[in-house]
Design a protein around this motif. Structure first.
Motif, short mmCIF file in Angstrom:
data_model
loop_
_atom_site.label_atom_id
_atom_site.label_comp_id
_atom_site.label_asym_id
_atom_site.label_seq_id
_atom_site.Cartn_x
_atom_site.Cartn_y
_atom_site.Cartn_z
N GLU A 64 0.83 -1.20 0.00
CA GLU A 64 0.00 0.00 0.00
C GLU A 64 0.87 1.26 0.00
N ALA A 65 1.98 1.23 0.76
CA ALA A 65 2.86 2.39 0.82
C ALA A 65 3.68 2.57 -0.45
N LEU A 66 4.01 1.44 -1.11
CA LEU A 66 4.86 1.51 -2.30
C LEU A 66 4.11 1.95 -3.55
N ILE A 67 2.79 1.81 -3.54
CA ILE A 67 1.99 2.21 -4.71
C ILE A 67 1.02 3.30 -4.24
N PRO A 68 1.47 4.53 -4.15
CA PRO A 68 0.63 5.61 -3.61
C PRO A 68 -0.55 5.92 -4.52
N GLY A 69 -1.64 6.34 -3.90
CA GLY A 69 -2.81 6.73 -4.68
C GLY A 69 -3.70 5.58 -5.10
N VAL A 70 -3.28 4.36 -4.81
CA VAL A 70 -4.05 3.17 -5.19
C VAL A 70 -4.08 2.22 -4.00
N SER A 71 -5.26 1.72 -3.63
CA SER A 71 -5.33 0.72 -2.56
C SER A 71 -5.40 -0.66 -3.20
N ILE A 72 -4.28 -1.37 -3.18
CA ILE A 72 -4.25 -2.72 -3.72
C ILE A 72 -5.19 -3.62 -2.93
N ARG A 73 -5.26 -3.41 -1.62
CA ARG A 73 -6.16 -4.20 -0.79
C ARG A 73 -7.61 -4.05 -1.27
N LYS A 74 -8.05 -2.83 -1.48
CA LYS A 74 -9.44 -2.61 -1.91
C LYS A 74 -9.68 -3.21 -3.29
N ARG A 75 -8.69 -3.11 -4.18
CA ARG A 75 -8.85 -3.69 -5.51
C ARG A 75 -8.97 -5.21 -5.44
N LEU A 76 -8.15 -5.81 -4.59
CA LEU A 76 -8.21 -7.27 -4.45
C LEU A 76 -9.54 -7.72 -3.87
N LEU A 77 -10.00 -7.03 -2.83
CA LEU A 77 -11.27 -7.40 -2.22
C LEU A 77 -12.43 -7.20 -3.21
N ALA A 78 -12.37 -6.15 -4.01
CA ALA A 78 -13.41 -5.91 -5.01
C ALA A 78 -13.42 -6.99 -6.07
N ALA A 79 -12.25 -7.60 -6.31
CA ALA A 79 -12.15 -8.66 -7.30
C ALA A 79 -12.48 -10.04 -6.72
N GLY A 80 -12.84 -10.09 -5.43
CA GLY A 80 -13.26 -11.35 -4.84
C GLY A 80 -12.28 -11.97 -3.88
N ALA A 81 -11.12 -11.33 -3.65
CA ALA A 81 -10.18 -11.85 -2.67
C ALA A 81 -10.82 -11.87 -1.28
N CYS A 82 -10.27 -12.70 -0.39
CA CYS A 82 -10.83 -12.85 0.94
C CYS A 82 -9.86 -12.31 1.99
N GLU A 83 -10.41 -12.00 3.15
CA GLU A 83 -9.61 -11.46 4.25
C GLU A 83 -10.01 -12.16 5.53
N TRP A 118 -1.44 -9.66 -11.01
CA TRP A 118 -2.05 -8.79 -12.03
C TRP A 118 -2.53 -7.48 -11.42
N THR A 119 -3.09 -7.53 -10.22
CA THR A 119 -3.59 -6.32 -9.57
C THR A 119 -2.45 -5.33 -9.33
N VAL A 120 -1.32 -5.83 -8.85
CA VAL A 120 -0.16 -4.97 -8.65
C VAL A 120 0.38 -4.48 -10.00
N ARG A 121 0.48 -5.38 -10.96
CA ARG A 121 1.03 -5.03 -12.28
C ARG A 121 0.17 -3.96 -12.96
N ASP A 122 -1.14 -4.12 -12.89
CA ASP A 122 -2.04 -3.16 -13.52
C ASP A 122 -1.88 -1.77 -12.93
N ALA A 123 -1.67 -1.71 -11.61
CA ALA A 123 -1.49 -0.41 -10.96
C ALA A 123 -0.14 0.21 -11.32
N VAL A 124 0.92 -0.60 -11.32
CA VAL A 124 2.26 -0.06 -11.54
C VAL A 124 2.48 0.36 -12.98
N LEU A 125 1.97 -0.42 -13.93
CA LEU A 125 2.20 -0.07 -15.34
C LEU A 125 1.42 1.15 -15.78
#
Length: 467
Positions: A64-83, A118-125
């Motif tokens: 989350e800190a390394l990719i500012p402006g984007v919440s990878i956690r929220k993107r993963l949960l929205a895509a169906g990931a579990c916590e 993919w979620t990380v890659r999509d944000a970084v690219l």
């Protein structure tokens, strides 16, 4: 003055490094030999991608800190990931069943590795200044004093040379960094291996109707039983699926056939995972891997180190995947890179060496936890337990037994295993006293299931086992 970097490897560590670099440098080029899909799909260069993965809270926070402006956690949960909370899972540890405390802490993110990457890659690219190039990195350019770029081979076989102020090797367990360093005269990088011969076998299942909230369930191996370690982990992931991974060390490997897969799970110290999957619909064949050894390269111990060159992620160390440390260690190591970039800058003398030494801290913590368990299994290749290991083992085993009935001790151990606290936390006077006093409640005789979970387990069980 324009500054640039090259990242070798487009996996998780490489993408995170590119994001960190883009915040300080003008141009970042990622070199990846595989063609990366624009959707969550398996990648040839990631053989372990078919198996269970968890993202620890330390790794999640680092990403989350390394990719500012984007919440990878929220993107993963929205895509169906579990916590799920680590202190509320269904877990049979080496010293018995852990109680479930119902606290919303030590949260694990679970998803397929394809979705995570993919979620990380999509944000970084999508970051300005970051470019992806499909090419094979042949070797860094430079010498023992400084790396100045990379020689590459394109898809058509044509070679070229790229210049950069900084080269990051995030090429994974197949990294040739030690070989290249040896070619320029740096031959004193120690290496260590602890290999229990673990084989991992995994299969996807559809979550049965009514079992959508059944928690992550694991039967861990017992490294102190003087027999091969066998384990099973059932992980809820996106797409209403269970990803089930079985593990077996040398002499106790799981089979690759469908019937044997279930039979192996039913034959563990407790059959709960086998019971659950015996009545679930399989969605894939069984996939196996032997890429599971603990291997570490101590780059930080080299007498000299070239400016402009840093090694990250699995290229530094790999771990038994059962412990779930790999992705989080890569993220924490990249945070060390980011801190040095922010504090001193890539042109500062000694920059690369400071980063490499900082990267070693989370690597060392994960390495100690993984190898301290694996070195006890029969037939392990690598260093045998020392006298100090045996003393520490007695203490940690007793603490683990106490943790099965004490939330305070369990939470402290979770702080360390999730890389949120240093291991020194476990010898705090209050924890020492609690450990010496022993368990505060009697051991559980079976898995701590709710009434609904009991009913679901009975409904699914086709294995003829009693719980």
């Amino acid at each position: 003055m324009s500054r640039s970097a090259i990242v070798i490897g487009g996996g998780l560590a490489g993408m995170l490094a590119a994001s960190a670099l883009s915040q300080s440098l003008d141009q970042v080029t990622i070199l990846e030999r595989d063609t990366l899909a624009d959707a969550p799909q398996p990648r040839k260069g990631l053989p372990q991608g078919h198996h269970a993965h968890v993202l620890l809270p330390s790794g999640r926070d680092a990403i989350e800190a390394l990719i500012p402006g984007v919440s990878i956690r929220k993107r993963l949960l929205a895509a169906g990931a579990c916590e799920a909370s680590l202190t509320s899972l269904i877990t049979l540890g080496p010293e018995g069943w852990f109680r479930r405390w119902g606290h919303h802490d030590h949260l694990l993110l679970t998803a397929s590795r394809d979705l995570l990457d993919w979620t990380v890659r999509d944000a970084v690219l999508g970051t300005p200044g970051v470019n992806l190039r499909t090419a094979q990195a042949v070797a860094p350019r430079g010498n023992a004093e400084r790396v100045t770029g990379v020689r590459i081979s394109a898809a058509d076989g044509e070679e070229a040379e790229l210049s950069a102020d900084l080269v990051i090797d995030a090429s994974g367990r197949g990294s040739r960094a030690v070989h290249w360093l040896g070619e320029v005269g740096i031959t004193d990088v120690p290496e260590s291996i602890v290999d229990s011969g673990l084989v991992y076998a995994s299969r996807l299942y559809r979550v049965p109707e009514g079992a959508e909230t059944f928690p992550l369930t694991q039967v861990t191996a017992n490294p102190f039983a003087s027999e091969p370690g066998r384990s099973a982990t059932l992980v809820p992931i996106e797409g209403n699926r269970w990803l089930v991974s079985l593990g077996g060390t040398r002499g106790g490997e799981p089979p690759a056939d469908a019937e044997g897969f279930v039979r192996f799970a039913l034959g563990l110290r407790h059959p709960i995972v086998g019971q659950l999957i015996s009545g679930a619909e399989p969605l894939s064949e069984v996939t196996r891997t032997r890429s599971t050894r603990n291997g570490r390269r101590y780059f930080e111990k080299a007498a000299t180190w070239p400016e402009g060159f840093v090694v990250l992620g699995d290229a530094v160390a790999t771990y038994n995947p059962v412990y779930g440390h790999g992705m989080s260690v890569a993220a924490l190591g990249t945070q060390a890179l980011h801190r040095e970039l922010q504090q001193r800058g890539v042109a500062t003398p000694g920059f690369a060496r400071r980063v490499q030494r900082a990267v070693a801290k989370p690597v060392g913590a994960a390495w100690a936890m993984s190898t301290s368990q694996d070195r006890w299994f029969p037939g392990v290749q690598g260093s045998a337990p020392t006298v100090a290991d045996r003393v520490l083992s007695r203490y940690t085993r007793r603490m683990t037994r106490v943790a099965t009935s004490s939330y305070r001790v369990s939470a402290a151990m979770c702080d360390v295993t999730t890389l949120q606290e240093d291991a020194i936390r476990l010898v705090h006077p209050s924890l020492l006293l609690a450990t010496l006093a022993g368990p505060v409640m009697p051991a559980l005789s079976g898995p701590p299931l709710t009434a609904d979970e009991h009913a679901m387990l009975h409904a699914l069980d086709r294995g003829g086992s009693d719980i």
